[in-house]
Enzyme design. Structure first.
Site, PDB file in Angstrom:
ATOM      1  N   ASP A  39       0.855  -1.181   0.000  1.00  0.00           N
ATOM      2  CA  ASP A  39       0.000   0.000   0.000  1.00  0.00           C
ATOM      3  C   ASP A  39       0.900   1.243   0.000  1.00  0.00           C
ATOM      4  OD1 ASP A  39      -3.211   0.569   0.963  1.00  0.00           O
ATOM      5  OD2 ASP A  39      -1.776   2.222   1.064  1.00  0.00           O
ATOM      6  N   HIS A 112     -10.210  -5.267  -3.338  1.00  0.00           N
ATOM      7  CA  HIS A 112      -8.889  -5.477  -2.744  1.00  0.00           C
ATOM      8  C   HIS A 112      -9.022  -5.833  -1.278  1.00  0.00           C
ATOM      9  CE1 HIS A 112      -9.883  -1.170  -2.433  1.00  0.00           C
ATOM     10  NE2 HIS A 112      -9.241  -1.187  -1.278  1.00  0.00           N
TER      11      HIS A 112
HETATM   12  P1  AMP Z   1      -9.733   1.565   0.218  1.00  0.00           P
HETATM   13  O1  AMP Z   1     -10.078   2.743   1.074  1.00  0.00           O
HETATM   14  O2  AMP Z   1     -10.003   0.256   0.904  1.00  0.00           O
HETATM   15  O3  AMP Z   1     -10.360   1.651  -1.157  1.00  0.00           O
HETATM   16  O4  AMP Z   1      -8.169   1.593   0.082  1.00  0.00           O
HETATM   17  C1  AMP Z   1      -7.475   1.922  -1.076  1.00  0.00           C
HETATM   18  C2  AMP Z   1      -6.020   1.810  -0.732  1.00  0.00           C
HETATM   19  O5  AMP Z   1      -5.279   1.884  -1.918  1.00  0.00           O
HETATM   20  C3  AMP Z   1      -5.504   2.911   0.205  1.00  0.00           C
HETATM   21  O6  AMP Z   1      -4.965   2.317   1.397  1.00  0.00           O
HETATM   22  C4  AMP Z   1      -4.427   3.600  -0.632  1.00  0.00           C
HETATM   23  O7  AMP Z   1      -3.314   4.002   0.134  1.00  0.00           O
HETATM   24  C5  AMP Z   1      -4.060   2.518  -1.625  1.00  0.00           C
HETATM   25  N1  AMP Z   1      -3.512   3.017  -2.888  1.00  0.00           N
HETATM   26  C6  AMP Z   1      -4.039   3.967  -3.692  1.00  0.00           C
HETATM   27  N2  AMP Z   1      -3.267   4.146  -4.780  1.00  0.00           N
HETATM   28  C7  AMP Z   1      -2.236   3.273  -4.665  1.00  0.00           C
HETATM   29  C8  AMP Z   1      -1.094   2.960  -5.466  1.00  0.00           C
HETATM   30  N3  AMP Z   1      -0.850   3.597  -6.622  1.00  0.00           N
HETATM   31  N4  AMP Z   1      -0.232   2.016  -5.029  1.00  0.00           N
HETATM   32  C9  AMP Z   1      -0.472   1.370  -3.868  1.00  0.00           C
HETATM   33  N5  AMP Z   1      -1.527   1.600  -3.071  1.00  0.00           N
HETATM   34  C10 AMP Z   1      -2.395   2.545  -3.459  1.00  0.00           C
END
Ligand code: AMP
Ligand code: ZN
Length: 125
Positions: A39, A112
């Site tokens: 993440d 995810h």
């Molecule tokens: P959610 O709130 O469950 O949709 O979490 C989305 C997650 O994706 C968050 O913890 C973000 O930090 C993570 N995230 C967003 N963009 C990226 C990226 N490019 N690479 C890795 N993690 C990401």
């Protein structure tokens, strides 16, 4: 390793772009149907995401045909948690979180699972 079928991708989806290699990620694991990567904003010493390579929006969009995929993701979680430095159960362990929909806190609309672990305290997320 076969490439994911691009017909199952959403060109506007950030995680589909990660699957396609258009956005870089720090990979933890990859097979034909699952990708795991760190993440970008970790809230715990270990914090990675597991995603199906296919664009599935949320758990509400899963079908019976996805039962094997979901089981494989859940079976993978404890293995990858150890690989990434979590201590073993029961003194170590990890948290598995899957946010669904706006009120469920889902910001990226490609299914995810967050795998979080390591010594506490963790950042509030
Ligand atoms: P959610 O709130 O469950 O949709 O979490 C989305 C997650 O994706 C968050 O913890 C973000 O930090 C993570 N995230 C967003 N963009 C990226 C990226 N490019 N690479 C890795 N993690 C990401
Ligand atoms: Zn996607």
């Amino acid at each position: 390793m076969s490439a994911p079928d691009p017909s199952h991708a959403d060109p506007t989806c950030i995680f589909c772009k990660i699957v396609a290699g258009q956005i870089p990620s720090r990979k933890v694991y990859e097979d034909d149907e699952i990708l795991a990567f760190h993440d970008i904003h970790p809230i715990a010493p270990v914090h990675f995401l597991m995603i199906p390579k296919r664009h599935i929006v949320s758990m509400a969009h899963l079908t019976e045909a996805d039962a094997g995929l979901v089981a494989r993701m859940m079976l993978l979680a404890p293995k990858l948690a150890l690989q990434e430095g979590c201590e073993p159960y029961p003194q170590g362990g990890f948290r598995l979180v899957c946010n669904n929909g706006a009120q469920g806190g889902q910001e990226v609309h490609h299914l995810h699972m967050h795998v979080m672990g390591g010594p506490r305290p963790w950042r509030i997320g």
